[in-house]
Design a protein around this motif. Structure first.
Motif, PDB file in Angstrom:
ATOM      1  N   LEU A   1       7.169  13.667 -14.398  1.00  0.00           N
ATOM      2  CA  LEU A   1       7.635  14.490 -13.454  1.00  0.00           C
ATOM      3  C   LEU A   1       8.436  15.622 -13.739  1.00  0.00           C
ATOM      4  N   LYS A   2       8.053  16.140 -15.096  1.00  0.00           N
ATOM      5  CA  LYS A   2       8.919  17.354 -15.449  1.00  0.00           C
ATOM      6  C   LYS A   2       8.942  18.606 -14.921  1.00  0.00           C
ATOM      7  N   ASP A   3       7.810  18.809 -14.118  1.00  0.00           N
ATOM      8  CA  ASP A   3       7.903  19.701 -13.563  1.00  0.00           C
ATOM      9  C   ASP A   3       8.848  19.980 -12.167  1.00  0.00           C
ATOM     10  N   PHE A   4       9.592  19.032 -11.895  1.00  0.00           N
ATOM     11  CA  PHE A   4      10.749  19.052 -10.814  1.00  0.00           C
ATOM     12  C   PHE A   4      11.874  19.629 -11.362  1.00  0.00           C
ATOM     13  N   VAL A   5      12.229  19.708 -12.592  1.00  0.00           N
ATOM     14  CA  VAL A   5      13.543  20.132 -13.171  1.00  0.00           C
ATOM     15  C   VAL A   5      13.531  21.747 -13.037  1.00  0.00           C
ATOM     16  N   GLY A   6      14.541  21.964 -12.246  1.00  0.00           N
ATOM     17  CA  GLY A   6      14.956  23.530 -11.731  1.00  0.00           C
ATOM     18  C   GLY A   6      14.388  23.879 -10.533  1.00  0.00           C
ATOM     19  N   THR A   7      13.715  22.895  -9.791  1.00  0.00           N
ATOM     20  CA  THR A   7      13.092  23.637  -8.703  1.00  0.00           C
ATOM     21  C   THR A   7      13.881  23.526  -7.440  1.00  0.00           C
ATOM     22  N   VAL A   8      13.815  23.819  -6.134  1.00  0.00           N
ATOM     23  CA  VAL A   8      14.656  23.895  -5.225  1.00  0.00           C
ATOM     24  C   VAL A   8      14.715  22.836  -4.247  1.00  0.00           C
ATOM     25  N   VAL A   9      15.738  22.240  -3.218  1.00  0.00           N
ATOM     26  CA  VAL A   9      15.577  21.371  -2.715  1.00  0.00           C
ATOM     27  C   VAL A   9      14.341  21.211  -1.724  1.00  0.00           C
ATOM     28  N   LYS A  10      13.731  19.941  -1.658  1.00  0.00           N
ATOM     29  CA  LYS A  10      12.776  19.802  -0.866  1.00  0.00           C
ATOM     30  C   LYS A  10      12.930  18.903   0.198  1.00  0.00           C
ATOM     31  N   LYS A  11      12.421  19.019   1.494  1.00  0.00           N
ATOM     32  CA  LYS A  11      12.549  18.298   2.681  1.00  0.00           C
ATOM     33  C   LYS A  11      11.584  17.699   3.304  1.00  0.00           C
ATOM     34  N   PRO A  12      10.631  16.676   2.604  1.00  0.00           N
ATOM     35  CA  PRO A  12       9.547  16.435   3.178  1.00  0.00           C
ATOM     36  C   PRO A  12       9.471  15.274   4.086  1.00  0.00           C
ATOM     37  N   PHE A  13      10.660  14.529   4.275  1.00  0.00           N
ATOM     38  CA  PHE A  13      10.894  13.485   5.148  1.00  0.00           C
ATOM     39  C   PHE A  13      11.795  13.920   6.395  1.00  0.00           C
TER      40      PHE A  13
ATOM     41  N   ASN B   1       0.861  -1.093   0.005  1.00  0.00           N
ATOM     42  CA  ASN B   1      -0.028   0.226   0.094  1.00  0.00           C
ATOM     43  C   ASN B   1       0.812   1.178   0.071  1.00  0.00           C
ATOM     44  N   ARG B   2       0.700   2.004  -0.836  1.00  0.00           N
ATOM     45  CA  ARG B   2       1.188   3.460  -0.874  1.00  0.00           C
ATOM     46  C   ARG B   2       1.029   4.198   0.380  1.00  0.00           C
ATOM     47  N   ILE B   3       2.058   4.461   1.115  1.00  0.00           N
ATOM     48  CA  ILE B   3       1.983   5.444   2.161  1.00  0.00           C
ATOM     49  C   ILE B   3       2.277   6.907   1.863  1.00  0.00           C
ATOM     50  N   LYS B   4       2.974   6.998   0.854  1.00  0.00           N
ATOM     51  CA  LYS B   4       3.751   8.545   0.304  1.00  0.00           C
ATOM     52  C   LYS B   4       3.655   8.527  -1.042  1.00  0.00           C
ATOM     53  N   GLU B   5       3.027   9.350  -1.629  1.00  0.00           N
ATOM     54  CA  GLU B   5       2.671   9.639  -3.210  1.00  0.00           C
ATOM     55  C   GLU B   5       4.090   9.783  -3.900  1.00  0.00           C
ATOM     56  N   THR B   6       4.014   9.460  -5.128  1.00  0.00           N
ATOM     57  CA  THR B   6       5.255   9.722  -5.976  1.00  0.00           C
ATOM     58  C   THR B   6       5.736  10.908  -6.095  1.00  0.00           C
ATOM     59  N   SER B   7       6.950  11.145  -5.943  1.00  0.00           N
ATOM     60  CA  SER B   7       7.692  12.639  -5.939  1.00  0.00           C
ATOM     61  C   SER B   7       9.170  12.432  -6.669  1.00  0.00           C
ATOM     62  N   ALA B   8       9.753  13.644  -7.005  1.00  0.00           N
ATOM     63  CA  ALA B   8      11.007  13.558  -7.315  1.00  0.00           C
ATOM     64  C   ALA B   8      11.703  14.359  -5.748  1.00  0.00           C
ATOM     65  N   GLU B   9      12.940  13.756  -5.517  1.00  0.00           N
ATOM     66  CA  GLU B   9      13.496  14.235  -4.416  1.00  0.00           C
ATOM     67  C   GLU B   9      15.031  14.322  -4.556  1.00  0.00           C
ATOM     68  N   ILE B  10      15.592  15.223  -3.867  1.00  0.00           N
ATOM     69  CA  ILE B  10      17.066  15.199  -3.939  1.00  0.00           C
ATOM     70  C   ILE B  10      17.481  14.537  -2.494  1.00  0.00           C
ATOM     71  N   ILE B  11      18.322  13.726  -2.460  1.00  0.00           N
ATOM     72  CA  ILE B  11      18.796  12.786  -1.443  1.00  0.00           C
ATOM     73  C   ILE B  11      19.933  13.595  -0.817  1.00  0.00           C
ATOM     74  N   ASP B  12      19.977  13.707   0.597  1.00  0.00           N
ATOM     75  CA  ASP B  12      21.126  14.308   1.167  1.00  0.00           C
ATOM     76  C   ASP B  12      21.327  13.529   2.460  1.00  0.00           C
ATOM     77  N   GLU B  13      22.105  13.775   3.368  1.00  0.00           N
ATOM     78  CA  GLU B  13      22.430  13.084   4.697  1.00  0.00           C
ATOM     79  C   GLU B  13      21.292  13.342   5.622  1.00  0.00           C
ATOM     80  N   ASN B  14      19.991  14.290   5.365  1.00  0.00           N
ATOM     81  CA  ASN B  14      19.229  14.225   6.284  1.00  0.00           C
ATOM     82  C   ASN B  14      18.026  13.602   5.741  1.00  0.00           C
ATOM     83  N   SER B  15      17.721  13.190   4.501  1.00  0.00           N
ATOM     84  CA  SER B  15      16.826  12.509   4.003  1.00  0.00           C
ATOM     85  C   SER B  15      16.186  11.189   4.731  1.00  0.00           C
ATOM     86  N   PHE B  16      14.858  11.258   5.013  1.00  0.00           N
ATOM     87  CA  PHE B  16      14.363   9.990   5.669  1.00  0.00           C
ATOM     88  C   PHE B  16      14.863   9.942   7.196  1.00  0.00           C
TER      89      PHE B  16
END
Length: 241
Positions: free
Chosen positions: A229-241, A149-164
């Motif tokens: 997910l084209k709209d991700f190109v050029g966006t700023v870093v997101k930190k949803p996790f 079961n999907r508990i978080k929807e599909t997204s484009a993410e930049i991964i760093d040491e704080n992710s998740f």
């Protein structure tokens, strides 16, 4: 039984990554024939050949098809475009419905069938995290429970040491897919598990395609486009996790 749908014969096409695969499923989700290649940029040369081969090997003809199922993305722009164009062409020619399946759902289904049973006993409140490589440290991802079961929807993410970070304090997370390997040296936690050799394949699309068929979840052939997910190109870093 009156009103019960006949068992469908579904052609499954998966081209969201470097893997090009085609399967034919029938009798619930049983794979009747499968072709697969892992060479990069092979889709345009091999996809039509694979479609012909699985049909010929199965003994069925295109007029027997109930639907065509295709990976909708996210993933490779070129791969998705080739897969969807081929699927739509067959559907138009045979006047049959088109099914679209999220590429991350497909990867997760493969992980659940082929990897999860052997490692589940070692996991703490496990969460499944498929990743498709985007570019640099970017991935397409989503989160699932152990039942798929999907508990978080599909997204484009930049991964760093704080992710998740917050999730990893309370849960084991299984990272897999061609985007996960590059994150191994960035995400540091004893609750992070990186599982290699997990990729989207038409071999495991049967259950997902059948569920969509039985639920009449079909796409509009005229207007359907892959999920780029084209709209991700050029966006700023997101930190949803």
């Amino acid at each position: 039984m009156a009103g019960r749908k006949p068992i469908p014969l579904i052609l499954n096409i998966e081209t969201s990554t470097n893997v090009c695969s085609v399967s034919l499923t029938g009798e619930t989700d049983a794979v009747l024939s499968l072709r697969e290649n892992h060479d990069d940029k092979s889709h345009s040369a091999l996809l039509a050949i694979f479609v012909e081969e699985v049909m010929n090997e199965s003994g069925f003809s295109f007029k027997d098809l109930s639907a065509v199922s295709v990976s909708m993305g996210p993933g490779s722009y070129t791969g998705l475009r080739i897969g969807v164009s081929t699927a739509k062409g067959i559907c138009y020619a045979r006047s049959i419905p088109l099914i679209a399946v999220n590429s991350l759902d497909i990867i997760t289904r493969g992980f659940m069938e082929n990897h999860l049973p052997g490692i589940r006993r070692d996991l703490k409140n496990p969460i499944l995290c498929p990743m498709i490589d985007a570019r640099r440290m970017e991935v397409y991802t989503a989160l699932y429970d152990c039942n798929g079961n999907r508990i978080k929807e599909t997204s484009a993410e930049i991964i760093d040491e704080n992710s998740f970070g917050a999730l990893l304090k309370e849960n084991s997370i299984c990272f897999f897919g061609n985007g996960a390997e590059k994150c191994r040296n960035t995400i540091h936690s004893e609750n992070a598990f990186f599982i290699p050799d997990v990729y989207p394949t038409a071999a495991v699309m049967g259950k997902l395609s059948l569920a969509a068929f039985q639920g009449d979840k079909f796409e509009d052939l005229a207007y359907f486009e892959p999920f780029y997910l084209k709209d991700f190109v050029g966006t700023v870093v997101k930190k949803p996790f």
